[in-house]
Motif scaffolding. Structure first.
Motif, PDB file in Angstrom:
ATOM      1  N   PHE A  11       0.846  -1.193   0.000  1.00 19.98           N
ATOM      2  CA  PHE A  11       0.000   0.000   0.000  1.00 19.98           C
ATOM      3  C   PHE A  11       0.883   1.246   0.000  1.00 19.98           C
ATOM      4  CE2 PHE A  11      -2.618   3.115   2.554  1.00 19.98           C
ATOM      5  CZ  PHE A  11      -3.523   3.383   1.534  1.00 19.98           C
ATOM      6  N   LEU A  12       0.672   2.107  -0.988  1.00 22.30           N
ATOM      7  CA  LEU A  12       1.460   3.334  -1.100  1.00 22.30           C
ATOM      8  C   LEU A  12       0.727   4.561  -0.596  1.00 22.30           C
ATOM      9  CD1 LEU A  12       3.050   2.844  -4.641  1.00 22.30           C
ATOM     10  CD2 LEU A  12       4.022   2.271  -2.399  1.00 22.30           C
ATOM     11  N   GLY A  13      -0.591   4.526  -0.608  1.00 25.95           N
ATOM     12  CA  GLY A  13      -1.352   5.685  -0.158  1.00 25.95           C
ATOM     13  C   GLY A  13      -2.681   5.783  -0.888  1.00 25.95           C
ATOM     14  N   GLU A  14      -3.281   6.956  -0.785  1.00 22.10           N
ATOM     15  CA  GLU A  14      -4.578   7.165  -1.417  1.00 22.10           C
ATOM     16  C   GLU A  14      -4.611   8.507  -2.122  1.00 22.10           C
ATOM     17  OE1 GLU A  14      -7.282   6.820   1.851  1.00 22.10           O
ATOM     18  OE2 GLU A  14      -6.751   8.757   2.655  1.00 22.10           O
ATOM     19  N   PHE A  15      -5.486   8.596  -3.070  1.00 20.79           N
ATOM     20  CA  PHE A  15      -5.688   9.785  -3.877  1.00 20.79           C
ATOM     21  C   PHE A  15      -7.175  10.079  -3.765  1.00 20.79           C
ATOM     22  CE2 PHE A  15      -4.390  12.438  -7.391  1.00 20.79           C
ATOM     23  CZ  PHE A  15      -5.500  12.549  -8.206  1.00 20.79           C
ATOM     24  N   ILE A  39      -9.045   6.778  -4.506  1.00 19.23           N
ATOM     25  CA  ILE A  39      -8.269   5.821  -5.287  1.00 19.23           C
ATOM     26  C   ILE A  39      -7.189   5.289  -4.360  1.00 19.23           C
ATOM     27  CG2 ILE A  39      -6.820   5.429  -7.316  1.00 19.23           C
ATOM     28  CD1 ILE A  39      -9.753   6.296  -7.957  1.00 19.23           C
ATOM     29  N   LEU A  40      -7.224   4.007  -4.088  1.00 19.89           N
ATOM     30  CA  LEU A  40      -6.204   3.362  -3.273  1.00 19.89           C
ATOM     31  C   LEU A  40      -5.053   2.961  -4.192  1.00 19.89           C
ATOM     32  CD1 LEU A  40      -8.562   1.142  -1.108  1.00 19.89           C
ATOM     33  CD2 LEU A  40      -7.584   3.370  -0.533  1.00 19.89           C
ATOM     34  N   ILE A  41      -3.838   3.261  -3.783  1.00 21.52           N
ATOM     35  CA  ILE A  41      -2.669   3.037  -4.623  1.00 21.52           C
ATOM     36  C   ILE A  41      -1.794   1.950  -3.990  1.00 21.52           C
ATOM     37  CG2 ILE A  41      -0.646   4.103  -5.695  1.00 21.52           C
ATOM     38  CD1 ILE A  41      -2.151   6.840  -5.121  1.00 21.52           C
ATOM     39  N   PHE A  42      -1.600   0.886  -4.746  1.00 21.58           N
ATOM     40  CA  PHE A  42      -0.763  -0.231  -4.319  1.00 21.58           C
ATOM     41  C   PHE A  42       0.277  -0.481  -5.416  1.00 21.58           C
ATOM     42  CE2 PHE A  42      -4.944  -0.890  -2.527  1.00 21.58           C
ATOM     43  CZ  PHE A  42      -4.715  -1.310  -1.221  1.00 21.58           C
ATOM     44  N   VAL A  43       1.283  -1.271  -5.075  1.00 18.36           N
ATOM     45  CA  VAL A  43       2.238  -1.730  -6.084  1.00 18.36           C
ATOM     46  C   VAL A  43       2.406  -3.237  -5.879  1.00 18.36           C
ATOM     47  CG1 VAL A  43       4.339  -1.258  -4.750  1.00 18.36           C
ATOM     48  CG2 VAL A  43       4.419  -1.233  -7.262  1.00 18.36           C
TER      49      VAL A  43
END
Length: 187
Positions: free
Chosen positions: A153-157, A176-180
């Motif tokens: 999990f990198l963060g949210e937008f 928008i949930l940001i994952f890698v």
């Protein structure tokens, strides 16, 4: 998701992608916008009506009229980005059925890992829902909790909108949930 949001997310996280994955294709907004960047779509839509609309707007996408759980039945390319908005029914989130929804979601996202490049971004549109104007269901935190078991999990937008019809679930914003996709299978 609105076209302009999909466009912004592709510009920021995948403008050089060859393939974009959407396991919940809906009417094909992700694929329609991705085609503007020369990116091919890969995804699933089990509802025949939505599938027909999706194919109408993006005939060259690899979209299958099937549930994402059946992905292993298809020869799918390795994708550079996943951008999706999982569907849900408000009534299923109120009761214990909500737990089975989250288990199913986890299974789908787990199955999609094999079709993503190692460092591909995974972008998931999600909203909290307000029930009866009083009780809030923290769906965003539940998505982060379960998807963090698969992806980093990198963060949210957070995207805010002032129009009356932007969000039917009680809020004028979406997240928008940001994952890698960098976790090892053993993690």
């Amino acid at each position: 998701m609105p076209d302009q949001l999909v466009r912004l997310l592709i510009e920021r996280f995948g403008s050089d992608a060859e393939y974009i994955l959407d396991p919940f294709a809906g009417v094909g907004t992700t694929f329609r916008v991705a085609s503007e960047f020369g990116i091919s779509g890969v995804g699933f839509e089990p509802d025949p009506r939505l599938y027909d609309v999706c194919r109408l707007h993006q005939s060259d996408a690899n979209v299958f009229n099937d549930v994402a759980q059946n992905a292993t039945l298809y020869d799918l390319p390795l994708c550079d980005l996943m951008l999706t908005s999982p569907p849900f029914e408000e009534k299923s989130l109120i009761s214990a059925v909500g737990a089975s929804y989250l288990v199913t979601l986890m299974d789908i996202f787990s199955g999609m890992r094999r079709y993503l490049r190692r460092d591909a971004h995974v972008l998931v549109e999600c909203v909290n829902i307000r029930l009866g104007g009083v009780v809030t269901r923290p769906l965003i935190s539940q998505y982060v909790e379960i998807l963090s078991k698969l992806y980093i999990f990198l963060g949210e937008f957070v995207v805010c909108e002032s129009s009356e019809n932007f969000n039917l679930y009680g809020y004028q914003h979406t997240t928008i949930l940001i994952f890698v996709n960098s976790k090892n299978e053993q993690d």
